[in-house]
Design an enzyme around this catalytic site. Structure first.
Site, PDB file in Angstrom:
ATOM      1  CE1 TYR A 141      -7.716 -23.499 -28.361  1.00 50.42           C
ATOM      2  CE2 TYR A 141      -7.915 -21.373 -27.274  1.00 50.42           C
ATOM      3  CZ  TYR A 141      -7.942 -22.759 -27.221  1.00 50.42           C
ATOM      4  OH  TYR A 141      -8.209 -23.392 -26.036  1.00 50.42           O
ATOM      5  N   PRO A 168     -12.112 -21.105 -17.983  1.00 47.04           N
ATOM      6  CG  PRO A 168     -10.640 -22.872 -18.408  1.00 47.04           C
ATOM      7  CD  PRO A 168     -11.968 -22.290 -18.827  1.00 47.04           C
TER       8      PRO A 168
END
Length: 319
Positions: A141, A168
């Site tokens: 990922y 974030p």
């Protein structure tokens, strides 16, 4: 006086952050937000993605769509996490470029920062993204998200496209995925504690509880993404995070959740499970220099509101 309404395409529009954006964008007078879910288009398919872009003709794109999961999904699905996210990101950015989108904001994550960083280097910032390998637990990922950053920069450099990425910290909130196997830490712990109390069993937390994390409430992140859309004109990444002083251990989080359920004395940490990356503290200095002030939701209030939503929507929420 007539105002031209500009289309904003939001990929991943039915997810956690997409739902938060829907909650705060309903009355926006300048933009028409089109929230895309996985049932609307297979973003892994270029032809489908291009057809959708041509139909909507977005002036702006907020790219939230991703194949995501918690620690244990990442551990066992490295190849598919890499391949699926590479396809999604490449197709969205290419279509945004071909249709001359005015700004494309893509969402990264602090979990893709390098693992091996000396504690003296913390808090890390936007410039540290490629300074070393990510943690082994989520490298599939992580590298796909890093390539999304590289792709955005390449489009800026070659074509002067206004493609940027926001970074974030760990996001939580209403409309999250509460699946016990694939959820991120806060929604997974909320569901576990709910079931433990319901079935009168111990609230078992996987790992030691010692790792440190920063968390941002989904509504706060949605507000900051809209600020990025309207106000941020830099040509590089920006971290959308609470300050390093807001860092919490997983044990802190578990105890807040247990207290909300009035189940504090049934908490057990199972150290036979991996902790994952110990620390990835991110600086929000650049954000605060640009935005000057922002009222972040406290972790206690955010978790309480998330638990209330989860209980009220238990039958229909993602789990």
């Amino acid at each position: 006086m007539l105002i031209d309404i500009m289309n904003v395409l939001v990929t991943g529009g039915s997810g956690l952050v997409g739902n938060a954006l829907q909650n705060i964008s309903n009355n926006h007078k300048l933009y028409k937000f089109i929230f895309l879910s996985s049932s609307d288009c297979d973003l892994e398919n270029y032809e489908e993605t291009m057809a959708l872009f041509k139909r909507i003709k977005p002036e702006f794109v907020i790219h939230l769509a991703a194949n995501v999961g918690g620690l244990y999904k990442n551990l066992i699905s490295q190849s598919s996490m890499l391949e699926k996210n590479l396809l999604i990101n490449s197709n969205v950015l290419k279509c945004a470029h071909e249709l001359k989108v005015r700004k494309c904001i893509s969402c990264l994550s602090t979990c893709i920062f390098p693992d091996k960083i000396s504690y003296s280097s913390y808090p890390i910032d936007e410039t540290s993204l490629h300074d070393g390998p990510p943690h082994e637990s989520n490298y599939g990922y992580a590298y796909a998200k890093r390539i999304l950053d590289v792709q955005s920069k390449a489009y800026r450099d070659q074509y002067n496209d206004n493609f940027i990425c926001v970074i974030p910290t760990n996001i939580y909130g209403k409309n999250d995925n509460f699946n016990l196997e694939n959820a991120h830490v806060i929604p997974a712990l909320i569901h576990q504690c709910y079931l433990a109390k319901k079935n009168k069993k111990p609230f078992i937390v996987k790992g030691s509880g010692r790792p440190l994390r920063q968390f941002i409430y989904s509504i706060d992140l949605a507000k900051l993404i809209l600020w990025t859309l309207e106000e941020y004109n830099g040509n590089a990444n920006i971290a959308l995070s609470v300050g390093p002083e807001e860092e919490k251990t997983i044990e802190n989080i578990a105890r807040i959740i247990a207290k909300c359920f009035d189940y504090e004395f049934e908490l057990i940490f199972d150290t036979s499970f991996s902790d994952g990356q110990y620390k990835k503290t991110c600086s929000n200095k650049k954000l605060m220099e640009n935005i000057e002030t922002f009222d972040f939701t406290s972790i206690n209030i955010g978790i309480k509101e998330t638990i209330n939503w989860f209980i009220e929507n238990y039958k229909i929420c993602r789990k």
